[in-house]
Write an enzyme that holds these catalytic residues in place. Structure first.
Site, PDB file in Angstrom:
ATOM      1  N   HIS A 292      48.485  38.330  43.372  1.00 11.26           N
ATOM      2  CA  HIS A 292      48.590  37.991  41.944  1.00 11.26           C
ATOM      3  C   HIS A 292      49.101  39.192  41.171  1.00 11.26           C
ATOM      4  CE1 HIS A 292      44.603  39.858  42.130  1.00 11.26           C
ATOM      5  NE2 HIS A 292      44.544  39.908  40.806  1.00 11.26           N
TER       6      HIS A 292
ATOM      7  N   HIS B 139      48.125  41.255  38.733  1.00  5.24           N
ATOM      8  CA  HIS B 139      47.395  42.368  38.111  1.00  5.24           C
ATOM      9  C   HIS B 139      47.862  43.723  38.656  1.00  5.24           C
ATOM     10  CE1 HIS B 139      43.778  39.729  36.701  1.00  5.24           C
ATOM     11  NE2 HIS B 139      44.793  39.714  35.845  1.00  5.24           N
TER      12      HIS B 139
ATOM     13  N   ASP C 131      46.417  46.476  39.463  1.00  5.14           N
ATOM     14  CA  ASP C 131      45.750  47.124  40.600  1.00  5.14           C
ATOM     15  C   ASP C 131      46.122  46.449  41.927  1.00  5.14           C
ATOM     16  OD1 ASP C 131      44.102  44.918  39.619  1.00  5.14           O
ATOM     17  OD2 ASP C 131      42.555  45.589  41.023  1.00  5.14           O
ATOM     18  N   HIS C 132      47.014  45.441  41.881  1.00  2.00           N
ATOM     19  CA  HIS C 132      47.480  44.773  43.096  1.00  2.00           C
ATOM     20  C   HIS C 132      48.979  44.936  43.328  1.00  2.00           C
ATOM     21  CE1 HIS C 132      43.604  42.577  43.736  1.00  2.00           C
ATOM     22  NE2 HIS C 132      43.474  43.028  42.507  1.00  2.00           N
TER      23      HIS C 132
ATOM     24  N   HIS D 145      41.278  33.029  38.720  1.00  2.15           N
ATOM     25  CA  HIS D 145      41.275  34.438  38.290  1.00  2.15           C
ATOM     26  C   HIS D 145      42.548  34.708  37.487  1.00  2.15           C
ATOM     27  CE1 HIS D 145      40.618  38.774  38.523  1.00  2.15           C
ATOM     28  NE2 HIS D 145      41.828  38.915  39.040  1.00  2.15           N
TER      29      HIS D 145
ATOM     30  N   ASP E  84      41.564  38.641  44.524  1.00  5.16           N
ATOM     31  CA  ASP E  84      40.411  38.648  43.615  1.00  5.16           C
ATOM     32  C   ASP E  84      39.852  37.242  43.405  1.00  5.16           C
ATOM     33  OD1 ASP E  84      40.815  41.348  43.345  1.00  5.16           O
ATOM     34  OD2 ASP E  84      41.554  41.269  41.283  1.00  5.16           O
TER      35      ASP E  84
ATOM     36  N   HIS F 251      38.307  44.006  46.648  1.00  6.52           N
ATOM     37  CA  HIS F 251      37.427  44.983  46.000  1.00  6.52           C
ATOM     38  C   HIS F 251      36.109  45.150  46.749  1.00  6.52           C
ATOM     39  CE1 HIS F 251      39.654  45.619  42.178  1.00  6.52           C
ATOM     40  NE2 HIS F 251      40.068  44.374  42.375  1.00  6.52           N
TER      41      HIS F 251
HETATM   42 FE    FE Z   1      41.781  43.422  41.327  1.00  6.87          FE
HETATM   43 ZN    ZN Z   2      42.866  40.780  39.600  1.00  7.67          ZN
END
Ligand code: FE
Ligand code: ZN
Length: 258
Positions: free
Chosen positions: A56, A58, A60-61, A115, A132, A170
């Site tokens: 996805h 985001h 942090d990905h 999410h 996530d 995570h």
């Molecule tokens: Fe994340």
């Molecule tokens: Zn995420």
């Protein structure tokens, strides 16, 4: 020499794992939010990066993509359709089969909105890479979709074989287990799981991958049809309907405040 497949966690940021799927020569990386830890792991294991899987949009990905593309110009990049992630070479949708050539691995794409609306997971050969959406003993926050969508996405993952290894993005397991133990206090699986995870974290070991069978026995967000969870919610919030979407929504709300 046999060249079997390994999946190695690459820790990043405070609590992300980027999963490196590799044999002894070639590697694919799942959700490279950061490039530097990936580059270091590749050089430590003497691997060439050939492809990327994205779950996805985001940061942090996906944040490490530009640097990795500069460094490995021929990267094959699978990810969700749509304008949110620049650089995807092969957009994927529900049911697509993808090959992680030259590794001996094929995966199927599952759309799991909730999410985010673009969230996908990758499943194959006993492994699930779910970003996530599903976490060990928990699930992602519902940012873009509805609780109903998220519940259906989790139901879809729950229907995979119980022996499936769960590679989530995570290290949230301990915090998730504290919440799970509170809402499902008589569940023995959770007590054992919590003790085990505490000992792993004390030794700085990952608690992942998880196993779907254990999630089905302990993860409250997969157990929304259990009378014990309905009872816990009613103790906290008063009378409520027992349908799975109502239970999921109330659990997720409670967890957000936990
Ligand atoms: Fe994340
Ligand atoms: Zn995420």
């Amino acid at each position: 020499m046999s060249d079997s497949l390994s999946v190695t966690p690459v820790p990043a940021f405070a609590d992300n794992y980027l999963w490196l799927i590799h044999d002894s020569h070639h590697a694919w990386i799942v959700d490279p939010g950061e490039a530097q830890p990936v580059i270091e792991m590749l050089s430590k294991l003497q691997l060439v990066l050939v492809g990327v899987l994205l779950t996805h949009h985001h940061g942090d990905h996906v944040g490490g993509l530009p640097i990795l593309r500069d460094r490995f110009p021929h990267l094959v990049i699978y990810g969700p359709q749509g304008p949110l992630i620049p650089g995807i070479t092969n957009p994927v949708k529900e049911g697509d089969g993808i090959s992680l050539a030259p590794l001996n691995m094929t995966l199927t794409v599952l759309e799991v909105p909730g999410h985010t609306l673009d969230h996908v997971a990758y499943y194959g050969q006993g492994r699930l890479f779910c970003g996530d959406t599903l976490f060990a003993a928990g699930c992602g926050r519902v940012f873009e979709g509805t609780p109903e969508q998220m519940h259906h996405s989790l139901d879809k993952l729950a229907a995979l074989p119980p022996s499936t290894s769960i590679y989530c993005a995570h290290e949230y397991t301990l915090k998730n287990l504290e919440f799970a133990c509170m809402v499902d206090p008589d569940n023995d699986v959770l007590q054992r799981w919590h003790a085990e995870a505490q000992s792993q974290r004390t030794q700085h070991l990952p608690t992942l991958p998880s196993i779907l069978g254990r999630e089905l026995q302990g993860n409250p967000f997969l157990r929304v049809r259990e009378p014990a969870l309905h009872a816990a919610l009613e103790r906290r919030w008063g009378p409520m309907a027992a349908d799975p979407v109502t239970i999921f929504t109330a659990l997720r709300q409670w967890k957000n405040q936990f």
